[in-house]
Design an enzyme around this catalytic site. Structure first.
Site, PDB file in Angstrom:
ATOM      1  N   ASP A  68      -3.321  -2.243 -13.709  1.00 31.73           N
ATOM      2  CA  ASP A  68      -3.396  -1.601 -12.600  1.00 31.73           C
ATOM      3  C   ASP A  68      -4.335  -0.631 -13.173  1.00 31.73           C
ATOM      4  O   ASP A  68      -4.032   0.294 -13.689  1.00 31.73           O
ATOM      5  CB  ASP A  68      -2.455  -2.143 -11.532  1.00 31.73           C
ATOM      6  CG  ASP A  68      -2.449  -1.653 -10.903  1.00 31.73           C
ATOM      7  OD1 ASP A  68      -3.451  -2.044  -9.976  1.00 31.73           O
ATOM      8  OD2 ASP A  68      -1.884  -0.772  -9.994  1.00 31.73           O
ATOM      9  N   ASP A 101      -4.040   2.038  -9.631  1.00 33.23           N
ATOM     10  CA  ASP A 101      -3.285   3.045  -8.800  1.00 33.23           C
ATOM     11  C   ASP A 101      -1.947   2.831  -9.158  1.00 33.23           C
ATOM     12  O   ASP A 101      -1.582   1.948  -9.242  1.00 33.23           O
ATOM     13  CB  ASP A 101      -3.600   2.818  -7.487  1.00 33.23           C
ATOM     14  CG  ASP A 101      -5.144   3.198  -6.417  1.00 33.23           C
ATOM     15  OD1 ASP A 101      -5.833   3.756  -7.733  1.00 33.23           O
ATOM     16  OD2 ASP A 101      -5.342   2.737  -5.566  1.00 33.23           O
ATOM     17  N   GLU A 127      -1.972   6.984  -5.196  1.00 35.12           N
ATOM     18  CA  GLU A 127      -3.204   6.108  -5.507  1.00 35.12           C
ATOM     19  C   GLU A 127      -4.715   6.894  -4.351  1.00 35.12           C
ATOM     20  O   GLU A 127      -4.418   7.609  -3.692  1.00 35.12           O
ATOM     21  CB  GLU A 127      -2.462   5.504  -4.138  1.00 35.12           C
ATOM     22  CG  GLU A 127      -1.456   4.817  -3.613  1.00 35.12           C
ATOM     23  CD  GLU A 127      -1.342   3.482  -5.124  1.00 35.12           C
ATOM     24  OE1 GLU A 127      -2.299   3.038  -4.589  1.00 35.12           O
ATOM     25  OE2 GLU A 127      -0.992   2.689  -5.843  1.00 35.12           O
ATOM     26  N   ARG A 165      -6.922   0.529   6.431  1.00 36.59           N
ATOM     27  CA  ARG A 165      -6.837   1.983   5.752  1.00 36.59           C
ATOM     28  C   ARG A 165      -7.993   2.416   5.352  1.00 36.59           C
ATOM     29  O   ARG A 165      -7.935   3.678   6.007  1.00 36.59           O
ATOM     30  CB  ARG A 165      -6.034   2.135   4.595  1.00 36.59           C
ATOM     31  CG  ARG A 165      -4.263   1.540   4.275  1.00 36.59           C
ATOM     32  CD  ARG A 165      -3.405   1.585   3.447  1.00 36.59           C
ATOM     33  NE  ARG A 165      -4.084   0.364   2.594  1.00 36.59           N
ATOM     34  CZ  ARG A 165      -3.268  -0.480   1.405  1.00 36.59           C
ATOM     35  NH1 ARG A 165      -3.112   1.103   0.380  1.00 36.59           N
ATOM     36  NH2 ARG A 165      -4.387  -1.259   0.176  1.00 36.59           N
ATOM     37  N   SER A 225      -8.396  -3.599 -10.583  1.00 36.16           N
ATOM     38  CA  SER A 225      -7.752  -2.358  -8.843  1.00 36.16           C
ATOM     39  C   SER A 225      -8.238  -2.985  -7.575  1.00 36.16           C
ATOM     40  O   SER A 225      -9.380  -3.820  -7.574  1.00 36.16           O
ATOM     41  CB  SER A 225      -8.146  -1.098  -9.136  1.00 36.16           C
ATOM     42  OG  SER A 225      -7.690   0.215  -8.497  1.00 36.16           O
ATOM     43  N   GLY A 226      -7.157  -2.697  -6.559  1.00 39.85           N
ATOM     44  CA  GLY A 226      -7.354  -3.302  -5.138  1.00 39.85           C
ATOM     45  C   GLY A 226      -8.045  -1.784  -4.480  1.00 39.85           C
ATOM     46  O   GLY A 226      -8.551  -1.683  -3.692  1.00 39.85           O
ATOM     47  N   LYS A 254      -7.012 -10.555  -8.145  1.00 47.09           N
ATOM     48  CA  LYS A 254      -6.237  -9.585  -9.843  1.00 47.09           C
ATOM     49  C   LYS A 254      -5.814 -10.767 -10.649  1.00 47.09           C
ATOM     50  O   LYS A 254      -6.456 -10.704 -12.183  1.00 47.09           O
ATOM     51  CB  LYS A 254      -5.020  -9.131  -9.486  1.00 47.09           C
ATOM     52  CG  LYS A 254      -5.717  -7.707  -8.991  1.00 47.09           C
ATOM     53  CD  LYS A 254      -4.093  -6.636  -9.264  1.00 47.09           C
ATOM     54  CE  LYS A 254      -4.979  -5.140  -8.642  1.00 47.09           C
ATOM     55  NZ  LYS A 254      -3.745  -4.508  -8.923  1.00 47.09           N
ATOM     56  N   ASN A 304       0.821  -6.446  -4.969  1.00 46.13           N
ATOM     57  CA  ASN A 304      -0.238  -7.495  -5.386  1.00 46.13           C
ATOM     58  C   ASN A 304      -0.990  -7.613  -6.797  1.00 46.13           C
ATOM     59  O   ASN A 304      -1.608  -7.898  -7.289  1.00 46.13           O
ATOM     60  CB  ASN A 304      -1.277  -5.765  -5.349  1.00 46.13           C
ATOM     61  CG  ASN A 304      -3.009  -6.508  -4.397  1.00 46.13           C
ATOM     62  OD1 ASN A 304      -3.087  -7.683  -4.175  1.00 46.13           O
ATOM     63  ND2 ASN A 304      -3.807  -5.055  -4.878  1.00 46.13           N
TER      64      ASN A 304
END
Length: 412
Positions: free
Chosen positions: A187, A189, A196, A232, A275-276, A320, A346
């Site tokens: 991941d 962040d 983040e 967001r 990554s998100g 992911k 996540n």
């Protein structure tokens, strides 16, 4: 004729030539070497040699073996060391079931922590066969080789003890799998980097507080990630695309990140990030660190402005896991030889799919699901879970001309 064994244990100040002197003495007698182990702790040597010979016990001073016994005692006396001799008839080491590596991380490492871990191992009917220090500063890492334990039962028991002692404990099966070529999927962040990215963007858009609240709830698993991401991102509408350059300069790698990637690449591991967050930021990390594979979301930009929307399929929790499987296929590496590292809800599916799932300073929901948890702020401690010591890393860096860190400092 019955085969007997003699275990010779020399203890005392370490100096050049001790091992040579002992074996030179043994070379004059009709014995075969069965096993050798040696360790040096703060300048004090412990050398154990198991030899096999034919005949009765070496009592008294007569006979060939009796003469060897006396010769070994003279060597110890000359070297100013203590010697212990023990005889036996069983020359076959009994290989116990469930051979495991138990890795303990402490910052600092208290005696009570090791007492608690050792006690749990003993209560499980298991045996500690070997103990080795992998790192001392800035965190202490001790690895124990354990036999005779059920992995799942021992992992559960040690996880409970780790909470009581405030240390991190990982339990892994030993064997070739631990040493084989692997794929690391991480991941980004709050794992590879500090903080983040979307919150950095929100800071420029003037909506930091609102975005932080949504992010925290999503990472705890209280909100659907895809829906929370859209919510967001919508708050960023109208932000100039110039913000990406400013945010890239604000991104700070987690301490030890470069060491982790550099060391594993030396060992021919493949490295991936998933990554998100957003490709506008992760692409720069890929280039900077030499990452092999990456997957992230892409923010839509029209006429130099963010539209508040994401382009294409969102990289969420299932996404992911799919990325990990895709990267493994591309690298030609079985899923069982992958390592996934994350910090939030996540990452749950990715952690579950990998051969080894590691929670790094993670939310409780992920710590409970992972195979191992690391709660110190240094990403390179992941290397210790793979059996790589700090000394080995520093030696490899020195060969490449990299400046070693100051004593007690995290690796670069």
């Amino acid at each position: 004729m019955k085969q007997r064994t003699l275990l010779i244990t020399l203890t005392g100040p370490d100096r050049p030539g001790v091992t040579s002197r002992l074996f030179s003495t043994l070379a004059s007698f009709p014995v075969n070497v069965v096993d050798v182990e040696q360790v040096v702790i703060r300048g004090r040597l412990v050398l154990g040699v198991l030899v096999m010979y034919a005949g009765g016990p070496p009592t008294g001073t007569g006979g060939t073996i009796g003469a060897m016994w006396a010769a070994v005692e003279r060597v110890a006396e000359d070297l100013g060391m203590e010697v212990e001799l023990a005889t036996g008839t069983d020359t076959k080491e009994k290989r116990r079931r469930g051979r495991l590596h138990v890795t303990v991380l402490g910052n600092p490492m208290q005696p009570a922590a090791l007492a608690g871990i050792a006690g749990r191992i003993a209560a499980a009917g298991a045996n500690i066969d070997r103990i080795e220090r992998l790192a001392h500063l800035p965190v202490t890492c001790i690895e124990l080789e354990v036999s005779g334990a059920d992995p799942l039962a021992l992992r559960t028991a040690l996880a409970a003890e780790a909470v009581l002692q405030q240390v991190d404990v990982a339990v892994q099966r030993s064997g070739l799998l631990r040493r084989s070529k692997r794929l690391i999927v991480m991941d980004v962040d709050s794992t590879l980097i500090q903080g983040e990215v979307i919150e950095l963007l929100a800071g420029h858009a003037g909506c930091m507080d609102e975005v932080e609240k949504i992010t925290s709830a999503a990472m705890r698993g209280e909100l659907d990630f895809a829906a929370s991401l859209r919510e967001r991102v919508a708050l960023l509408e109208g932000l100039s695309a110039d913000v990406f350059e400013r945010v890239r300069e604000e991104v700070v790698l987690t301490p030890g990140a470069r060491t982790l990637v550099r060391t594993l690449k030396r060992l021919d591991y493949r490295f991936a990030i998933v990554s998100g967050g957003f490709t506008q930021i992760t692409d720069a990390l890929v280039e900077d660190l030499g990452i092999d594979y990456s997957a992230a979301n892409t923010l839509e930009v029209v006429n130099g402005k963010l539209t508040g929307r994401v382009v294409g399929e969102i990289v969420d929790r299932p996404g992911k896991a799919r990325a990990l499987e895709r990267f493994a296929r591309q690298a030609g590496i079985p899923i069982s030889q992958t390592v996934a590292i994350g910090d939030g809800a996540n990452d749950l599916d990715m952690i579950a799919a990998a051969g080894l799932g590691i929670a790094f300073n993670a939310k409780p929901v992920l710590r409970q699901a992972a195979d191992a948890a690391v709660n110190v702020p240094y990403l390179d401690t992941i290397l210790y879970l793979l059996g790589i010591s700090r000394e080995e890393v520093e030696a490899a860096d020195a060969e490449d001309g990299l400046t070693p860190p100051a004593t007690g400092s995290p690796l670069h």
